[in-house]
Write a protein that holds these residues in place. Structure first.
Motif, PDB file in Angstrom:
ATOM      1  N   ASP A 178       3.250  45.876  47.485  1.00 54.47           N
ATOM      2  CA  ASP A 178       4.585  45.872  46.783  1.00 54.47           C
ATOM      3  C   ASP A 178       5.476  46.760  47.379  1.00 54.47           C
ATOM      4  OD1 ASP A 178       6.455  45.926  44.853  1.00 54.47           O
ATOM      5  OD2 ASP A 178       5.027  46.505  43.249  1.00 54.47           O
ATOM      6  N   LYS A 179       6.415  45.914  47.871  1.00 53.01           N
ATOM      7  CA  LYS A 179       7.548  46.665  48.849  1.00 53.01           C
ATOM      8  C   LYS A 179       8.608  47.312  47.898  1.00 53.01           C
ATOM      9  CE  LYS A 179       5.562  46.469  51.260  1.00 53.01           C
ATOM     10  NZ  LYS A 179       4.842  47.459  52.316  1.00 53.01           N
ATOM     11  N   ILE A 180       8.688  46.981  46.583  1.00 53.54           N
ATOM     12  CA  ILE A 180       9.414  47.720  45.503  1.00 53.54           C
ATOM     13  C   ILE A 180       9.003  49.169  45.392  1.00 53.54           C
ATOM     14  CG2 ILE A 180      10.473  47.862  43.597  1.00 53.54           C
ATOM     15  CD1 ILE A 180      10.359  44.838  43.258  1.00 53.54           C
ATOM     16  N   ARG A 181       7.730  49.480  45.501  1.00 53.06           N
ATOM     17  CA  ARG A 181       7.108  50.732  45.061  1.00 53.06           C
ATOM     18  C   ARG A 181       6.642  51.381  46.478  1.00 53.06           C
ATOM     19  NH1 ARG A 181       2.840  49.711  40.242  1.00 53.06           N
ATOM     20  NH2 ARG A 181       2.699  47.708  41.267  1.00 53.06           N
ATOM     21  N   PHE A 182       6.548  50.645  47.344  1.00 50.92           N
ATOM     22  CA  PHE A 182       6.122  51.176  48.995  1.00 50.92           C
ATOM     23  C   PHE A 182       7.139  50.443  49.945  1.00 50.92           C
ATOM     24  CE2 PHE A 182       2.501  51.353  46.121  1.00 50.92           C
ATOM     25  CZ  PHE A 182       2.293  52.608  45.751  1.00 50.92           C
ATOM     26  N   PRO A 183       8.133  50.672  50.193  1.00 54.26           N
ATOM     27  CA  PRO A 183       9.174  50.073  50.939  1.00 54.26           C
ATOM     28  C   PRO A 183       8.881  50.177  52.458  1.00 54.26           C
ATOM     29  CG  PRO A 183      10.213  51.684  49.921  1.00 54.26           C
ATOM     30  CD  PRO A 183       8.963  51.491  49.296  1.00 54.26           C
ATOM     31  N   SER A 184       8.448  51.457  52.690  1.00 50.03           N
ATOM     32  CA  SER A 184       8.309  51.939  54.157  1.00 50.03           C
ATOM     33  C   SER A 184       6.875  51.941  54.374  1.00 50.03           C
ATOM     34  CB  SER A 184       8.740  53.365  54.342  1.00 50.03           C
ATOM     35  OG  SER A 184       7.990  54.275  53.568  1.00 50.03           O
ATOM     36  N   PHE A 185       5.864  51.207  53.559  1.00 48.74           N
ATOM     37  CA  PHE A 185       4.407  51.232  54.063  1.00 48.74           C
ATOM     38  C   PHE A 185       4.232  49.907  55.028  1.00 48.74           C
ATOM     39  CE2 PHE A 185       0.034  49.894  53.075  1.00 48.74           C
ATOM     40  CZ  PHE A 185      -0.501  50.827  53.766  1.00 48.74           C
ATOM     41  N   ALA A 291       5.994  39.957  55.263  1.00 46.48           N
ATOM     42  CA  ALA A 291       7.157  40.403  54.368  1.00 46.48           C
ATOM     43  C   ALA A 291       6.529  41.569  53.349  1.00 46.48           C
ATOM     44  CB  ALA A 291       7.507  39.392  53.502  1.00 46.48           C
ATOM     45  N   HIS A 292       4.979  41.522  53.018  1.00 47.71           N
ATOM     46  CA  HIS A 292       4.690  42.609  52.522  1.00 47.71           C
ATOM     47  C   HIS A 292       4.125  43.833  53.336  1.00 47.71           C
ATOM     48  CE1 HIS A 292       4.835  39.987  49.223  1.00 47.71           C
ATOM     49  NE2 HIS A 292       3.986  39.264  49.895  1.00 47.71           N
ATOM     50  N   GLY A 293       4.206  43.660  54.748  1.00 49.17           N
ATOM     51  CA  GLY A 293       3.904  44.852  55.448  1.00 49.17           C
ATOM     52  C   GLY A 293       2.332  45.005  55.702  1.00 49.17           C
ATOM     53  N   ASP A 294       1.690  43.720  55.521  1.00 48.71           N
ATOM     54  CA  ASP A 294       0.295  43.525  55.924  1.00 48.71           C
ATOM     55  C   ASP A 294       0.141  42.717  57.013  1.00 48.71           C
ATOM     56  OD1 ASP A 294      -0.323  44.637  53.217  1.00 48.71           O
ATOM     57  OD2 ASP A 294      -0.276  42.713  52.245  1.00 48.71           O
ATOM     58  N   LEU A 295      -0.886  43.134  57.765  1.00 45.73           N
ATOM     59  CA  LEU A 295      -1.314  42.317  59.090  1.00 45.73           C
ATOM     60  C   LEU A 295      -2.039  41.279  58.685  1.00 45.73           C
ATOM     61  CD1 LEU A 295      -0.588  43.393  61.963  1.00 45.73           C
ATOM     62  CD2 LEU A 295      -2.695  43.772  62.117  1.00 45.73           C
ATOM     63  N   ASN A 296      -1.763  40.148  59.632  1.00 43.35           N
ATOM     64  CA  ASN A 296      -2.483  38.728  59.322  1.00 43.35           C
ATOM     65  C   ASN A 296      -3.416  38.739  59.886  1.00 43.35           C
ATOM     66  OD1 ASN A 296      -0.899  38.856  61.973  1.00 43.35           O
ATOM     67  ND2 ASN A 296      -0.769  36.699  61.969  1.00 43.35           N
ATOM     68  N   THR A 297      -4.661  39.732  59.977  1.00 51.34           N
ATOM     69  CA  THR A 297      -5.747  39.451  60.299  1.00 51.34           C
ATOM     70  C   THR A 297      -6.754  38.969  59.341  1.00 51.34           C
ATOM     71  OG1 THR A 297      -6.162  41.919  59.579  1.00 51.34           O
ATOM     72  CG2 THR A 297      -5.411  41.528  61.932  1.00 51.34           C
TER      73      THR A 297
END
Length: 753
Positions: A178-185, A291-297
């Motif tokens: 959730d990039k609203i609550r964790f924008p820099s993660f 877009a969610h800061g997750d790696l596509n592994t």
């Protein structure tokens, strides 16, 4: 290299002792200066001891439970930074690091985050409060860690204050996307959403629906459990039990890709945007943050096996989270998958097609019994929650059906045995009509034919019978709008015309043999054959015309039966149908009354009593028809009306024409003018004698009342009076008959009666 070995040795000694934190420098696990400082959070120790002081003091205590695997991850970070500094990748820029041991404790990690956020090159290690941190320069530019999702979420909420990039190597909680609550993660492992999705896919692929869950008592475990429960419910997989273990019992998965990420850092400014757009390769595969800061592994699917008393972990396949498929690399892995499918993990046996699952409120949704689908329902798959309803208008299904069957369309077909029998009777009636017409035509000038009203009247009546027999054919075969409208109209008009002609014959008989002057005058005024026939028939034509205009009969599909569709004619208006039949009944009743009054006419030429019998047959047939027609259902409903039409038609035809045909063929000696006149004269004389005797008796009674002792002269007078009355009656009959005979001689084709 020797310096690195010495550093690692000293680092191990420091961590092994792990004394309580007395100063801020004691709190740091490992540090190295540089132009850009990279922070690190690693759970090198398993837990932190609780304070024995009372009251408890807010201080960092001693950590215990050394984790060698996390320690190796820490060394990997240090090694990656040293490799970058020794290369030409960042010319003139040296990377430093500050690494902290979180001791698997949120409180310790928060303390480290406060030092990360302190101002760069400031003597006081404090965080300044500002409304806008755009120009604020913290001492640390980015943070690697932590491993546990619970710790990562707490730290990330603090780092969000300055949008400091945080890259986790193990935190997989779905909420961190959730990039609203964790924008820099950011993180180098997939979200738990895909992990639980892969697990559910594997369970479904193995054919299981009755499983247990073991998870850890932290944010990572609880969030993963919730996501897994939701996805299993969507796939109808039931959770038999849930076991939640303390978080420090969990086994940490080592997956470090920090060095590959840091190799692409080119500048100090806008570090978060740079990290989000980083793409790097490993073993021929390309990786990037979404877009969610997750790696596509993806994931490695492993199986635990006990071999010779030892537990081993073997890789079975790889899970591609983007395509939601398992990639199996060798035959042994395929065999393992087949073995998993052979393992039964179900609360109930699956329901076969044609059945559905039945559960109660007290049972789990995966514990059920199989019941058969009811009639007009079906199921075409295994373990269906409910049976599907067939389209009752066009299809049907038996009990425990796997499909719907199309309904069979039924109607009174031409090749039906009953239809063939009725058609044969109708054809026989048509043959009778033609035969009677031929017989009457060949004996045109005989008294029997003339007494029937003449050849023209007989032809009209025979034509009506022919049309009535023909109308039965419109009741058979596939109904069409034309046949539905024609059959009732044709029968109603033709039968009305037939009854109208017979009514005129009944009135004519009464007129010829009535001796009451008043009745004769009334009948003479009423007897207008052509206008009456046209009027009676025209009323029926008007009824049928209004019927066809406002509520015409039409084809209708009767779907009330479960397995067949009855194709039938809907009459349009029951009122119009009843009015048509009721009008015919009224005419038949009037005809019956007139014929009944003339039932005692000359025997050889008397039609009245036969007309009476014909009308009785008609009434009996149609009175019986009403309840039968109202209770009959199905394709044989038209056959009921055909039978009634045939009975009525045969009854009137036989009673009207068969006696005359019998006289013409079998009693030709009575079918002569002399025999006819003799019969008339005998009937007239008998009627006159009866009338005279009636008057004589009346006069005798009157004489007895007025004269006590009648004389012989009185008797003579009474007798003479009766004789005179008889003579008058006889003279009247002779005049009527003479008139009839005189009119018949020059006009041979007109009835003598």
């Amino acid at each position: 290299m020797a310096l690195l070995i010495i550093l690692i040795t000293c680092f191990v000694i420091i961590l092994a002792t792990s004394h309580p934190c007395q100063t801020p420098d004691d709190f740091v696990a490992a540090t190295s200066p540089g132009h850009i400082i990279i922070g690190g959070l690693f759970a090198i120790h398993e837990k932190m001891l609780s304070s024995e002081d009372y009251p408890r003091r807010p201080q960092i205590q001693k950590c215990v439970g050394f984790e060698i695997s996390v320690f190796l991850q820490t060394l990997a970070m240090i090694h990656s930074i040293e490799m970058i500094n020794n290369s030409t990748l960042l010319s003139g820029v040296k990377l430093g690091y500050e690494i902290y041991d979180t001791c698997t404790e949120v409180t310790v990690a928060m303390a480290a985050a406060l030092r990360f956020l302190s101002k760069f090159n400031c003597s006081r290690e404090t965080v300044e409060f500002q409304c806008d941190y755009s120009s604020y320069v913290p001492r640390v530019k980015a943070v690697i860690g932590s491993g546990y999702s619970e710790i990562t979420m707490a730290v990330s909420r603090m780092l969000n204050l300055q949008l400091m990039p945080q890259v986790s190597y193990e935190s997989t909680a779905e909420i961190l996307s959730d990039k609203i609550r964790f924008p820099s993660f950011l993180r180098t492992v997939p979200s738990d959403f895909y992990q639980t999705k892969a697990m559910v896919h594997l369970i479904q692929k193995s054919g299981w629906n009755w499983i247990g869950i073991i998870t850890t008592d932290d944010d990572y475990g609880r969030l993963a459990l919730n996501a897994f429960a939701i996805q299993t419910a969507e796939k109808n997989v039931c959770i038999a039990f849930k076991e939640i273990l303390p978080a420090f019992f969990s086994d940490n998965t080592i997956d470090i890709r920090i060095n590959q990420t840091l190799e692409k850092i080119m500048a100090e400014a806008q570090l978060l945007d740079v990290l989000k757009n980083v793409t790097f390769t490993d073993g021929g595969s390309s990786f990037h943050f979404d877009a969610h800061g997750d790696l596509n592994t993806g994931y490695d699917v492993v199986i635990w096996k006990e071999i010779n008393g030892h537990m081993t972990v073997t890789k079975m396949a790889e899970y591609d989270l983007q395509n939601d498929v398992f990639i199996i690399t060798d035959q042994e892995a395929k065999n393992e998958f087949k073995y998993l499918q052979q393992i039964q993990s179900k609360c109930s046996l699956e329901c076969s097609p044609g059945q559905m699952k039945k559960t109660t409120r007290s049972q789990h949704i995966c514990c059920y019994e199989c019941v058969n689908c009811p009639e007009n329902h079906y199921s075409n798959q295994t373990d269906m929650d409910h049976c599907l309803l067939c389209n009752n208008e066009t299809h049907w299904a038996p009990v425990r059906s796997t499909t719907c069957f199309e309904k069979e369309v039924e109607y009174l077909n031409w090749n039906d045995s009953l239809a063939i029998l009725l058609l044969a009777l109708s054809l026989l009636g048509i043959i009778f009509v033609l035969a009677i017409g031929i017989i009457f035509t060949r004996n045109l000038n005989t008294p029997v034919v003339k007494s029937s009203g003449g050849l023209m009247v007989c032809y009209v009546i025979l034509l009506c019978h022919f049309l009535n027999f023909t109308s039965t054919g419109f009741f058979i075969g596939e109904p069409q709008d034309f046949t539905c409208k024609t059959r009732q109209t044709l029968f109603g008009v033709s039968f009305t015309l037939c009854i109208s002609c017979i009514l005129m014959k009944s009135l004519k008989i009464l007129l010829a043999f009535s001796f009451d002057p008043k009745l004769q005058n009334f009948l003479k005024c009423l007897y207008k054959p052509i206008p009456i026939i046209f009027t009676c028939t025209g009323i029926q034509v008007a009824i049928c015309t209004l019927w066809l205009i406002f509520a015409a009969p039409a084809v209708e599909e009767n779907i009330s039966l479960p397995r067949v569709i009855i194709l039938e004619c809907e009459e349009g208006s029951i009122l119009a149908f009843g009015t048509m039949l009721g009008y015919i009944a009224i005419l038949a009743f009037i005809c019956f009354i007139c014929a009944f009054k003339g039932r005692k006419l000359p025997e050889n030429y008397n039609e009245a009593k036969f007309i009476t019998f014909g009308m009785l047959i008609y009434f009996i047939a149609w009175i019986t028809f009403i309840p039968i027609y109202a209770t009959t259902f199905g394709k044989y409903l038209p056959a009921v009306e055909i039978i009634v039409i045939l009975i009525s038609n045969y009854g009137i035809l036989c009673c009207t024409f068969f006696p005359k045909c019998y006289v013409i063929i079998c009693k030709q000696e009575t079918n002569t003018k002399s025999a006819f006149l003799k019969t008339i004269y005998s009937y007239s004389s008998h009627s006159a004698d009866g009338l005279a005797m009636s008057h004589a008796s009346l006069d005798s009674i009157n004489s007895n009342i007025t004269v006590a002792n009648p004389s012989s002269s009185g008797k003579s007078a009474t007798w003479q009076k009766g004789k005179d009355l008889q003579a008058q009656a006889f003279a009247h009959l002779c005049r009527v008959n003479a008139t009839s005979i005189s009119k018949t001689l020059p006009r041979k084709r007109i009835s003598s009666i």
